[in-house]
Design a protein around this motif. Sequence first.
Motif, PDB file in Angstrom:
ATOM      1  N   LEU A   1       8.043   8.136   3.419  1.00  0.00           N
ATOM      2  CA  LEU A   1       6.844   7.503   3.982  1.00  0.00           C
ATOM      3  C   LEU A   1       6.310   8.305   5.165  1.00  0.00           C
ATOM      4  O   LEU A   1       5.103   8.439   5.352  1.00  0.00           O
ATOM      5  CB  LEU A   1       7.139   6.065   4.401  1.00  0.00           C
ATOM      6  N   LEU A   2       7.234   8.857   5.953  1.00  0.00           N
ATOM      7  CA  LEU A   2       6.786   9.687   7.082  1.00  0.00           C
ATOM      8  C   LEU A   2       6.034  10.902   6.555  1.00  0.00           C
ATOM      9  O   LEU A   2       4.968  11.274   7.073  1.00  0.00           O
ATOM     10  CB  LEU A   2       7.992  10.146   7.913  1.00  0.00           C
ATOM     11  N   ALA A   3       6.572  11.454   5.459  1.00  0.00           N
ATOM     12  CA  ALA A   3       5.953  12.650   4.886  1.00  0.00           C
ATOM     13  C   ALA A   3       4.561  12.343   4.337  1.00  0.00           C
ATOM     14  O   ALA A   3       3.662  13.176   4.371  1.00  0.00           O
ATOM     15  CB  ALA A   3       6.842  13.215   3.784  1.00  0.00           C
ATOM     16  N   GLN A   4       4.384  11.100   3.854  1.00  0.00           N
ATOM     17  CA  GLN A   4       3.076  10.705   3.280  1.00  0.00           C
ATOM     18  C   GLN A   4       1.981  10.687   4.347  1.00  0.00           C
ATOM     19  O   GLN A   4       0.809  10.833   4.058  1.00  0.00           O
ATOM     20  CB  GLN A   4       3.175   9.307   2.675  1.00  0.00           C
ATOM     21  N   GLY A   5       2.375  10.423   5.585  1.00  0.00           N
ATOM     22  CA  GLY A   5       1.412  10.398   6.697  1.00  0.00           C
ATOM     23  C   GLY A   5       0.422   9.245   6.620  1.00  0.00           C
ATOM     24  O   GLY A   5      -0.706   9.356   7.097  1.00  0.00           O
ATOM     25  N   GLY A   6       0.837   8.138   6.040  1.00  0.00           N
ATOM     26  CA  GLY A   6      -0.054   6.963   5.924  1.00  0.00           C
ATOM     27  C   GLY A   6       0.156   5.974   7.073  1.00  0.00           C
ATOM     28  O   GLY A   6       0.512   6.354   8.200  1.00  0.00           O
ATOM     29  N   LEU A   7      -0.031   4.664   6.742  1.00  0.00           N
ATOM     30  CA  LEU A   7       0.067   3.605   7.745  1.00  0.00           C
ATOM     31  C   LEU A   7       1.463   3.566   8.382  1.00  0.00           C
ATOM     32  O   LEU A   7       1.612   3.394   9.592  1.00  0.00           O
ATOM     33  CB  LEU A   7      -0.263   2.257   7.081  1.00  0.00           C
ATOM     34  N   TYR A   8       2.500   3.725   7.502  1.00  0.00           N
ATOM     35  CA  TYR A   8       3.879   3.675   8.023  1.00  0.00           C
ATOM     36  C   TYR A   8       4.106   4.774   9.049  1.00  0.00           C
ATOM     37  O   TYR A   8       4.644   4.533  10.132  1.00  0.00           O
ATOM     38  CB  TYR A   8       4.881   3.812   6.869  1.00  0.00           C
ATOM     39  N   ALA A   9       3.674   5.978   8.707  1.00  0.00           N
ATOM     40  CA  ALA A   9       3.875   7.112   9.612  1.00  0.00           C
ATOM     41  C   ALA A   9       3.154   6.856  10.933  1.00  0.00           C
ATOM     42  O   ALA A   9       3.705   7.112  12.015  1.00  0.00           O
ATOM     43  CB  ALA A   9       3.363   8.387   8.949  1.00  0.00           C
ATOM     44  N   ALA A  10       1.947   6.276  10.833  1.00  0.00           N
ATOM     45  CA  ALA A  10       1.171   5.989  12.048  1.00  0.00           C
ATOM     46  C   ALA A  10       1.896   4.952  12.906  1.00  0.00           C
ATOM     47  O   ALA A  10       2.009   5.101  14.132  1.00  0.00           O
ATOM     48  CB  ALA A  10      -0.216   5.496  11.659  1.00  0.00           C
ATOM     49  N   MET A  11       2.423   3.898  12.236  1.00  0.00           N
ATOM     50  CA  MET A  11       3.141   2.850  12.973  1.00  0.00           C
ATOM     51  C   MET A  11       4.393   3.442  13.635  1.00  0.00           C
ATOM     52  O   MET A  11       4.735   3.115  14.770  1.00  0.00           O
ATOM     53  CB  MET A  11       3.539   1.701  12.030  1.00  0.00           C
TER      54      MET A  11
ATOM     55  N   THR B   1       0.811  -1.220   0.000  1.00  0.00           N
ATOM     56  CA  THR B   1       0.000   0.000   0.000  1.00  0.00           C
ATOM     57  C   THR B   1       0.842   1.267   0.000  1.00  0.00           C
ATOM     58  O   THR B   1       0.378   2.319  -0.412  1.00  0.00           O
ATOM     59  CB  THR B   1      -0.938   0.012   1.225  1.00  0.00           C
ATOM     60  N   GLU B   2       2.081   1.164   0.487  1.00  0.00           N
ATOM     61  CA  GLU B   2       2.966   2.335   0.465  1.00  0.00           C
ATOM     62  C   GLU B   2       4.365   1.854   0.137  1.00  0.00           C
ATOM     63  O   GLU B   2       4.730   0.747   0.503  1.00  0.00           O
ATOM     64  CB  GLU B   2       2.998   3.009   1.853  1.00  0.00           C
ATOM     65  N   ARG B   3       5.129   2.731  -0.532  1.00  0.00           N
ATOM     66  CA  ARG B   3       6.535   2.371  -0.787  1.00  0.00           C
ATOM     67  C   ARG B   3       7.393   3.617  -0.871  1.00  0.00           C
ATOM     68  O   ARG B   3       6.925   4.663  -1.289  1.00  0.00           O
ATOM     69  CB  ARG B   3       6.663   1.502  -2.036  1.00  0.00           C
ATOM     70  N   GLY B   4       8.623   3.514  -0.436  1.00  0.00           N
ATOM     71  CA  GLY B   4       9.519   4.672  -0.486  1.00  0.00           C
ATOM     72  C   GLY B   4      10.556   4.581   0.609  1.00  0.00           C
ATOM     73  O   GLY B   4      10.632   3.571   1.320  1.00  0.00           O
ATOM     74  N   ARG B   5      11.357   5.645   0.742  1.00  0.00           N
ATOM     75  CA  ARG B   5      12.349   5.671   1.820  1.00  0.00           C
ATOM     76  C   ARG B   5      11.671   6.123   3.102  1.00  0.00           C
ATOM     77  O   ARG B   5      10.531   6.613   3.071  1.00  0.00           O
ATOM     78  CB  ARG B   5      13.506   6.596   1.453  1.00  0.00           C
ATOM     79  N   HIS B   6      12.370   5.959   4.183  1.00  0.00           N
ATOM     80  CA  HIS B   6      11.807   6.271   5.497  1.00  0.00           C
ATOM     81  C   HIS B   6      11.190   7.680   5.548  1.00  0.00           C
ATOM     82  O   HIS B   6      10.012   7.857   5.883  1.00  0.00           O
ATOM     83  CB  HIS B   6      12.924   6.124   6.540  1.00  0.00           C
ATOM     84  N   GLU B   7      11.975   8.674   5.122  1.00  0.00           N
ATOM     85  CA  GLU B   7      11.502  10.062   5.227  1.00  0.00           C
ATOM     86  C   GLU B   7      10.297  10.277   4.323  1.00  0.00           C
ATOM     87  O   GLU B   7       9.342  10.966   4.699  1.00  0.00           O
ATOM     88  CB  GLU B   7      12.614  11.055   4.829  1.00  0.00           C
TER      89      GLU B   7
END
Length: 628
Positions: A595-605, A587-593
């Motif tokens: 993904l954080l910027a996207q504010g999706g599931l990764y950022a929430a986790m 559902t999401e892909r990219g580097r750490h920063e």
Amino acid sequence: MYLKGSADPLTSSPSSSPSPSAWQGFWRKVSMLLPYVWPKGSTALQGLVLLCVGLLVTERLVNVLVPVYSKNIVNELSAEGGWSSLIATVCIYTLLKFLQGGGAGTSGFISNLRQFMWIRVQQFTSRGVQVCLFSHLHGLSLRWHLERRTGDVLRSVDRGTSSINNLLSYILFSILPTICDIIIAIIYFVSYFSVWFGLIVFTCMVLYLTCTILITEWRTKYRREMNNQDNKAKSRAVDSLLNFETVKYYNAEDYEVRCFEEAILKYQHCEWKSSASLALLNQTQNIIIGSGLLAGSLLCAYLVYEGQFQVGDYVLFGTYIIQLYTPLNWFGTYYRLIQSAFVDMENMLALLTEQKEVQDAEDAQDLQLIAGQVEFDRVCFSYVPGTEVLRDVTFTVEAGQTVALVGPSGSGKSSILRLLFRFYNPQSGSIRIDGQDISKVCQSSLRSYIGVVPQDTVLFHDTVGNNIRYSRVTASDQEVERAAMAADIHTRILELPQGYDTEVGERGLKLSGGEKQRVAIARTILKEPQIILLDEATSSLDTQTERNIQASLAKVFTNRTTIVVAHRLSTIAGANQILVVHNGQITERGRHEELLAQGGLYAAMWMKQQKSLHTETETLMNHQTQDT
Ligand SMILES: Nc1ncnc2c1ncn2[C@@H]1O[C@H](COP(=O)(O)OP(=O)(O)OP(=O)(O)O)[C@@H](O)[C@H]1O
């Protein structure tokens, strides 16, 4: 002579459906046996087989001559014959009896010699079957192994192997010779005495065989039930002992003992039925044989009384019929044993004919690893039809890069690794390494390039050193130690009572979870694979050890393609690409920063984990303040 514990179908419950005859698929079973009878590739063993057959023929001849010489002795004793001729007859008779044996189950010279010569042939057969089965079991898929109970499989293998050996010796050395003896006896009685004697023996044999077969067929279902219950009791015991720790955690010893006793009671109930029906069969056989003996003896005695036969003829008849009686009495037992052996073979043959789910294509070539680029292209996969675990998974790991898979538990991360290792085939889509579809390359070559540190490390019941060396058995002690150092376990191993020679216990139970993980990491480091799959490889370690290992892993595995599954996001923040797997999809892909910027599931986790880390640190500091 009753064989205890034979196979039952592994998957179906025999009691719920009418049990198929053990003779079903007779020719298929016999044709599978045949390759084991003739020891291909060994002239010496082939010679032994021929010698055994020769001895069998000689034994038949001796069986005819013994009654004839008994008669001659009696006739010469009653007539006024010469002393020297009597001595010669007695000597020949004694020699024949020496060759034949007999009486109270003693076997004669010929059969002893035959049994001795058959040992090597039997060992050849047994070895062939066991090795073939073992290699076949290793070739079967992970799905097959996960669905089977190891205890059941091992029992089927054990019983199947011994059933093949038993079948061969019963058929070749008991059933066939007994049938030959019966035919020879009928021909002899008809030609030497009269057709009446042939008729009595013939009727008796037909009745005997018919009753034996009918009753044995009827009682087969009891034996199957008994085997089924036996397997259940044994696998219950194995399961219980394997889960020894869990049993203790829940104070469940009494419950386990009760369950085991119930399983044994069920087994014994079936065993009783099986043994009672066996007694019925034995009695029926005795009545038939006894009646035949009575009829024949009365007729013979009458003819001697009438003066048509000599006394010696009565002795000949009696000796011959008793001689037939002994093996014939065994015939029923052998029929039953053969039938049981066929039942026992069923599971083993089912194992042998089990299709491999993941097979090399006919034109499969070795994987030519160039740089180690991994591609998943619209991969869909399900373990059970109808329940998709992975949907349209597409990603590329460039050679030498690290990709992390993160996401909620059960989202399909480990399944992606299992597909890359080809434990399963995807339903659609393709997986490529350096442009080569992994479904078209040899599995062994694919696996030789991939190193896996699995979620749950299970070790062999061997020394720590050998467990590390398992990935490259030719590695030197220094190489093993270097790998252990890289995995931060070397110092800990030296502290163990016998260092690298310390036994780790069954499944590695004597080591802690973190130590086992480090042994598994050392093992993978020693393998030096080009592609590395780490499935929460450091999840059981404390933060400091995890950092140490990651630093050394980064060093050891520089420029190797790495796919990491991790729950602790801080461990994969530096990955070249992070893929968020959710419900089987990326559902999401990219580097750490990114993904954080996207504010999706990764950022929430990430936020959640940072928060709990913060709370933990605060609690720790509070404790430290209180202590001081
Ligand atoms: N052998 C199997 N047979 C049937 N279903 C399975 C099998 N192995 C896994 N599953 C199911 O497939 C789904 C994905 O499992 P998978 O192990 O790939 O998840 P995961 O993301 O690695 O989970 P975790 O982070 O908890 O390890 C789960 O729902 C799991 O129950």
